[in-house]
Write a protein that holds these residues in place. Structure first.
Motif, PDB file in Angstrom:
ATOM      1  N   PHE A   1     -17.011   9.319  82.181  1.00  0.00           N
ATOM      2  CA  PHE A   1     -17.482   8.038  81.677  1.00  0.00           C
ATOM      3  C   PHE A   1     -16.850   7.741  80.321  1.00  0.00           C
ATOM      4  O   PHE A   1     -16.751   8.623  79.456  1.00  0.00           O
ATOM      5  CB  PHE A   1     -19.005   8.090  81.540  1.00  0.00           C
TER       6      PHE A   1
ATOM      7  N   TYR B   1     -14.236   4.209  83.489  1.00  0.00           N
ATOM      8  CA  TYR B   1     -14.201   5.642  83.686  1.00  0.00           C
ATOM      9  C   TYR B   1     -12.736   6.056  83.732  1.00  0.00           C
ATOM     10  O   TYR B   1     -11.850   5.233  83.976  1.00  0.00           O
ATOM     11  CB  TYR B   1     -14.852   6.031  85.021  1.00  0.00           C
TER      12      TYR B   1
ATOM     13  N   GLN C   1      -9.145  16.828  87.219  1.00  0.00           N
ATOM     14  CA  GLN C   1     -10.389  17.014  86.476  1.00  0.00           C
ATOM     15  C   GLN C   1     -11.449  16.007  86.948  1.00  0.00           C
ATOM     16  O   GLN C   1     -11.238  15.243  87.865  1.00  0.00           O
ATOM     17  CB  GLN C   1     -10.134  16.870  84.975  1.00  0.00           C
ATOM     18  N   LYS C   2     -12.611  16.067  86.283  1.00  0.00           N
ATOM     19  CA  LYS C   2     -13.730  15.222  86.690  1.00  0.00           C
ATOM     20  C   LYS C   2     -13.484  13.764  86.319  1.00  0.00           C
ATOM     21  O   LYS C   2     -12.724  13.455  85.404  1.00  0.00           O
ATOM     22  CB  LYS C   2     -15.008  15.674  85.972  1.00  0.00           C
ATOM     23  N   VAL C   3     -14.171  12.890  87.040  1.00  0.00           N
ATOM     24  CA  VAL C   3     -14.236  11.492  86.642  1.00  0.00           C
ATOM     25  C   VAL C   3     -15.172  11.414  85.436  1.00  0.00           C
ATOM     26  O   VAL C   3     -16.320  11.842  85.508  1.00  0.00           O
ATOM     27  CB  VAL C   3     -14.767  10.613  87.792  1.00  0.00           C
TER      28      VAL C   3
ATOM     29  N   GLN D   1     -10.034   9.526  85.011  1.00  0.00           N
ATOM     30  CA  GLN D   1      -9.892  10.837  85.636  1.00  0.00           C
ATOM     31  C   GLN D   1      -8.520  11.392  85.304  1.00  0.00           C
ATOM     32  O   GLN D   1      -7.500  10.852  85.765  1.00  0.00           O
ATOM     33  CB  GLN D   1     -10.087  10.757  87.150  1.00  0.00           C
TER      34      GLN D   1
ATOM     35  N   GLY E   1     -19.022  14.689  89.594  1.00  0.00           N
ATOM     36  CA  GLY E   1     -18.347  15.958  89.790  1.00  0.00           C
ATOM     37  C   GLY E   1     -16.847  15.725  89.853  1.00  0.00           C
ATOM     38  O   GLY E   1     -16.377  14.597  89.770  1.00  0.00           O
ATOM     39  N   LYS E   2     -16.085  16.815  90.016  1.00  0.00           N
ATOM     40  CA  LYS E   2     -14.626  16.680  89.992  1.00  0.00           C
ATOM     41  C   LYS E   2     -14.046  16.270  91.335  1.00  0.00           C
ATOM     42  O   LYS E   2     -12.851  16.001  91.440  1.00  0.00           O
ATOM     43  CB  LYS E   2     -13.987  17.996  89.536  1.00  0.00           C
TER      44      LYS E   2
END
Lengths: 114, 115
Positions: B45, B35, B41-43, B37, A105-106
């Motif tokens: 892959f 990963y 925003q989201k992490v 980010q 998720g963020k």
């Protein structure tokens, strides 16, 4: 495709009060669910995971999370918050039915006030 | 507790330049990941790596990206020609096994800024 939703950008709680950080997920099969925490200038640290069995999972630093299959949720909880719990919390999911990547998720910023 | 280490902690580069982000995974781990980010925003892959080859990659990981394990300890991410949208925090991670049950150990990240 699998996904994770953390509906709150930030959660504010007073020290000593219970805290909840929300997470819902979507996978095609059964989920493996994780919570990670990130302190400033540090990498993500593993808190706890649900693989199978008891729906209530206990982890590090007094945190626990409850897996609810019908609501596809995995909320993070702690009975009594500490100021030192202030950090960024990430929920993540993997599909248990086969090899898949870990989807995050963020993140939710938890701020615990004295 | 053993840690994943990443260098540098911050990298500033000009658009179109090549960058190499470095990681030293935990010594007895066999699976390695990148990963990223983007701020707010989201992490996301990028790629997983096992037995000296890519085991899975996302659609973000296009031909501009490559990974390498040049020796027994380092794991690198190269971006050949950086774009503005590559600006992000890049996290390296490792795990002992590759099953879905395994927890990942993350480094503290490299903040990449492309100008």
């Amino acid at each position: 495709a699998q996904s994770v939703a953390q509906p709150e950008d930030q959660v504010n709680v007073a020290e000593g009060n219970p805290l909840t950080v929300k997470c819902t997920y979507s996978v095609s099969g059964n989920p493996y669910l994780f919570w990670y925490v990130q302190y400033p200038n540090r990498g993500l640290q593993f808190l706890l995971k649900y693989i199978t069995g008891d729906n209530l999972v206990k982890g590090s630093y007094g945190f626990e999370a409850e897996f609810n299959k019908s609501q596809t949720s995995f909320h993070l909880k702690k009975p009594s918050a500490l100021v030192s719990d202030s950090a960024l919390y990430f929920c993540a999911v993997r599909d248990a039915s086969g090899y898949s990547t870990l989807t995050f998720g963020k993140g939710t910023m938890l701020l615990v006030s004295p | 507790e053993p840690e994943v280490t990443q260098t540098p902690s911050h990298q500033v580069t000009q658009m179109g330049q090549e960058v190499i982000l470095r990681c030293v995974p935990i010594s007895n781990h066999l699976y390695f990941y990148w990963y990223r980010q983007i701020l707010g925003q989201k992490v996301e892959f990028l790629v997983s790596f096992y037995n000296n080859e890519i085991s899975e990659k996302s659609e973000i990981f296009d031909d501009q990206f490559s990974v390498e394990r040049p020796d027994g300890s380092n794991f690198t991410l190269k971006i050949r020609s950086t774009k503005l949208e590559d600006s992000a925090m890049y996290f390296c991670a490792s795990s002992q096994g590759g099953s879905g049950r395994e927890k990942l150990f993350f480094g503290s990240g490299t903040q990449l800024s492309v100008l």
